[in-house]
Design a protein around this motif. Sequence first.
Motif, mmCIF file in Angstrom:
data_model
loop_
_atom_site.group_PDB
_atom_site.id
_atom_site.type_symbol
_atom_site.label_atom_id
_atom_site.label_comp_id
_atom_site.label_asym_id
_atom_site.label_seq_id
_atom_site.Cartn_x
_atom_site.Cartn_y
_atom_site.Cartn_z
ATOM 1 N N ILE B 287 0.834 -1.207 0.000
ATOM 2 C CA ILE B 287 0.000 0.000 0.000
ATOM 3 C C ILE B 287 0.868 1.257 0.000
ATOM 4 C CG2 ILE B 287 -1.556 1.346 1.499
ATOM 5 C CD1 ILE B 287 -3.035 -1.275 2.064
ATOM 6 N N VAL B 288 1.923 1.219 0.777
ATOM 7 C CA VAL B 288 2.832 2.366 0.827
ATOM 8 C C VAL B 288 3.550 2.506 -0.521
ATOM 9 C CG1 VAL B 288 4.929 3.255 1.901
ATOM 10 C CG2 VAL B 288 3.093 2.347 3.340
ATOM 11 N N GLN B 289 3.992 1.364 -1.074
ATOM 12 C CA GLN B 289 4.669 1.395 -2.380
ATOM 13 C C GLN B 289 3.759 1.924 -3.480
ATOM 14 O OE1 GLN B 289 6.117 -2.593 -2.749
ATOM 15 N NE2 GLN B 289 7.854 -2.199 -1.407
ATOM 16 N N ALA B 290 2.461 1.606 -3.385
ATOM 17 C CA ALA B 290 1.500 2.061 -4.395
ATOM 18 C C ALA B 290 1.108 3.523 -4.182
ATOM 19 C CB ALA B 290 0.263 1.174 -4.375
ATOM 20 N N GLY B 291 1.711 4.172 -3.182
ATOM 21 C CA GLY B 291 1.410 5.580 -2.931
ATOM 22 C C GLY B 291 0.034 5.793 -2.322
ATOM 23 N N GLN B 292 -0.545 4.735 -1.748
ATOM 24 C CA GLN B 292 -1.885 4.847 -1.179
ATOM 25 C C GLN B 292 -1.866 5.188 0.313
ATOM 26 O OE1 GLN B 292 -4.862 4.886 -2.918
ATOM 27 N NE2 GLN B 292 -3.486 4.936 -4.681
ATOM 28 N N ASP B 293 -0.685 5.251 0.897
ATOM 29 C CA ASP B 293 -0.579 5.761 2.267
ATOM 30 C C ASP B 293 0.832 6.272 2.492
ATOM 31 O OD1 ASP B 293 -1.329 6.550 4.809
ATOM 32 O OD2 ASP B 293 -2.060 4.594 5.432
ATOM 33 N N VAL B 294 0.981 7.073 3.531
ATOM 34 C CA VAL B 294 2.289 7.622 3.847
ATOM 35 C C VAL B 294 3.159 6.555 4.507
ATOM 36 C CG1 VAL B 294 1.468 9.980 4.093
ATOM 37 C CG2 VAL B 294 1.399 8.474 6.073
ATOM 38 N N PHE B 299 1.221 7.225 10.708
ATOM 39 C CA PHE B 299 0.528 8.045 9.701
ATOM 40 C C PHE B 299 1.113 9.452 9.616
ATOM 41 C CE2 PHE B 299 -3.195 5.318 11.148
ATOM 42 C CZ PHE B 299 -3.160 4.483 10.060
ATOM 43 N N GLY B 300 2.350 9.618 10.092
ATOM 44 C CA GLY B 300 2.956 10.941 10.064
ATOM 45 C C GLY B 300 2.420 11.887 11.127
ATOM 46 N N ARG B 301 1.696 11.319 12.115
ATOM 47 C CA ARG B 301 1.237 12.181 13.214
ATOM 48 C C ARG B 301 2.456 12.848 13.845
ATOM 49 N NH1 ARG B 301 -1.851 7.262 15.075
ATOM 50 N NH2 ARG B 301 -4.069 7.700 14.945
ATOM 51 N N PRO B 302 2.328 14.106 14.229
ATOM 52 C CA PRO B 302 3.480 14.764 14.838
ATOM 53 C C PRO B 302 3.835 14.126 16.185
ATOM 54 C CG PRO B 302 1.521 16.152 14.991
ATOM 55 C CD PRO B 302 1.147 14.976 14.139
ATOM 56 N N HIS B 303 5.104 13.925 16.455
ATOM 57 C CA HIS B 303 5.536 13.499 17.773
ATOM 58 C C HIS B 303 5.940 14.737 18.553
ATOM 59 C CE1 HIS B 303 5.378 9.095 17.940
ATOM 60 N NE2 HIS B 303 5.239 9.247 16.642
ATOM 61 N N ALA B 304 6.031 14.560 19.854
ATOM 62 C CA ALA B 304 6.190 15.716 20.726
ATOM 63 C C ALA B 304 7.340 16.636 20.305
ATOM 64 C CB ALA B 304 6.369 15.248 22.157
ATOM 65 N N LEU B 305 8.491 16.052 19.975
ATOM 66 C CA LEU B 305 9.641 16.903 19.666
ATOM 67 C C LEU B 305 9.464 17.675 18.362
ATOM 68 C CD1 LEU B 305 12.781 14.832 20.736
ATOM 69 C CD2 LEU B 305 11.514 16.544 22.021
#
Lengths: 308, 308
Positions: B287-294, B299-305
């Motif tokens: 799915i990631v290779q097919a460009g269907q998700d990051v 999911f690229g949610r921001p982490h605290a830092l």
Amino acid sequence: MNVQFDRIALIGIGLIGSSLAYDIRRLGLAREIVVATRSPDTLKRAKELGLGDRYTTSSADAVEDADLIIVSVPVGASESVAKEIAGRLKPGAIVTDVGSTKASVIAQMLPHMPEHVHFIPGHPLAGTEKSGPDAGFPGLFEGRWCIFTPVAGTDVAAMKRLRSFWEALGSKVDEMDAEHHDKVLAIVSHLPHIIAYNIVGTADDLETVTESEVIKYSASGFRDFTRLAASDPTMWRDVCLHNRDAILEMLARFSEDLAYLQRAIRWGEGDKIFELFTRTRAIRRSIVQAGQDVDAPDFGRPHALDKK
Amino acid sequence: MNVQFDRIALIGIGLIGSSLAYDIRRLGLAREIVVATRSPDTLKRAKELGLGDRYTTSSADAVEDADLIIVSVPVGASESVAKEIAGRLKPGAIVTDVGSTKASVIAQMLPHMPEHVHFIPGHPLAGTEKSGPDAGFPGLFEGRWCIFTPVAGTDVAAMKRLRSFWEALGSKVDEMDAEHHDKVLAIVSHLPHIIAYNIVGTADDLETVTESEVIKYSASGFRDFTRLAASDPTMWRDVCLHNRDAILEMLARFSEDLAYLQRAIRWGEGDKIFELFTRTRAIRRSIVQAGQDVDAPDFGRPHALDKK
């Protein structure tokens, strides 16, 4: 610098162990970090990443003279680690772990712990779907919960010291008994992972819909499950085997609820379906309000125009 | 400007309708946009947002002289819209929809469509968990799939025109028959939503774990499900009722697979568990290779830092 321990031994250097290494170094929490892992390849990679000051494939050697020992291995390996390190632990040392199941870890480790050490089971609720030493990053524990499940008679001063350690990493510390922890985690973490693994397996097995269709159209919902279902198989197999009773209880409830919903779909009972679908919206709102998830649509995934 | 239609009528102005309005305007695809919705409140809001050139609570009035009519309502409302607009459609007009189930929409709308219009059922696989006219945004359809499920004898030129419209929005267009569409969507979209709603309901009902614990510790997996479970209840109730057979088939398979996994957990069959947990990882990679998700963890949610 804010040195809390002379020597910290990290037993296991996957996502959690390596993230600990980065933070201990970054925050100056120890004079020396000893990294131990059974796998020579993983140890080599840890060295290349510069995660520690000393490296060994022997857990027993690693704990020598360590003031804090953090065991970050799949929970099924807890007993063998406990046996290996028991005879080499220095008096007064704090031994903790990061396992996702706690009653089982206590049952596996406590009997082997010598009287002269402080064994304090812990569980930082932090991680991603990636695994191995390359998956670690500084700040993983910032703003996250760490749950201690202390056994009877735990030394108050040792617990305070361990709490300060996690707080230095930016975590908030909670305490509860191991049985309750295992029930809570069964619903907030273990069941979601099991369900995610299961639905991805179901999709993989279909004959009438091709795998390429599943992948191509996955953004319509399915892809959300694939993240959890990409988590470390060894870690999650061990969780399933070591929190069996709580997981089976949650699975039974989930299946019962699903049968009710399935029946409502079969018989066209729109109001029952609508009632559930409305109720669940409120939970999402509470989670966002509690700062436990982003409010941005789609988890904040970039949309096409954002990228331009 | 790239005018494709003189007048486009948008019947329904929720997340999809309003996103269409933004893009039609931004890309200059129509000389005039007519917005219709039954709800006076929603219509008022659409006006405030400036989504159209004319506004009406009457679908029948809206379609007068329109070259393209896009019906974006919960699928259960398809028949009543078809009945309302049928007598006012101009010869040669293209009527399409965006519903998540296709066999049912065809059964509801086709019998009412006059001979002199082109009815082309469609389904853009795009959206977020938010709903209503405020949820829309430009670019929603960019890079996403739109599936046509044409009925026998559809005019080729009309289909080409509609394809150009979606391509102008940045979508890629696929064609398949309605029955296959409904099976594919049952697994990639409907089942994931139903399972997500269900697990959030199960967690909400527990007695031994408090709701505040569920919320507090939700980042350990549970929160991933709450996004889908926050989707529009009316839309999803209608999907359940109008793609019943395919959904029941997928639910049966899912439950069967879950029973197998549950039994493996009960009997401690670690290798069966491990086999599934390994297999599912590969799907995520595809799915990631097919460009269907990051590819970014979480999911690229921001982490605290990141936020600092």
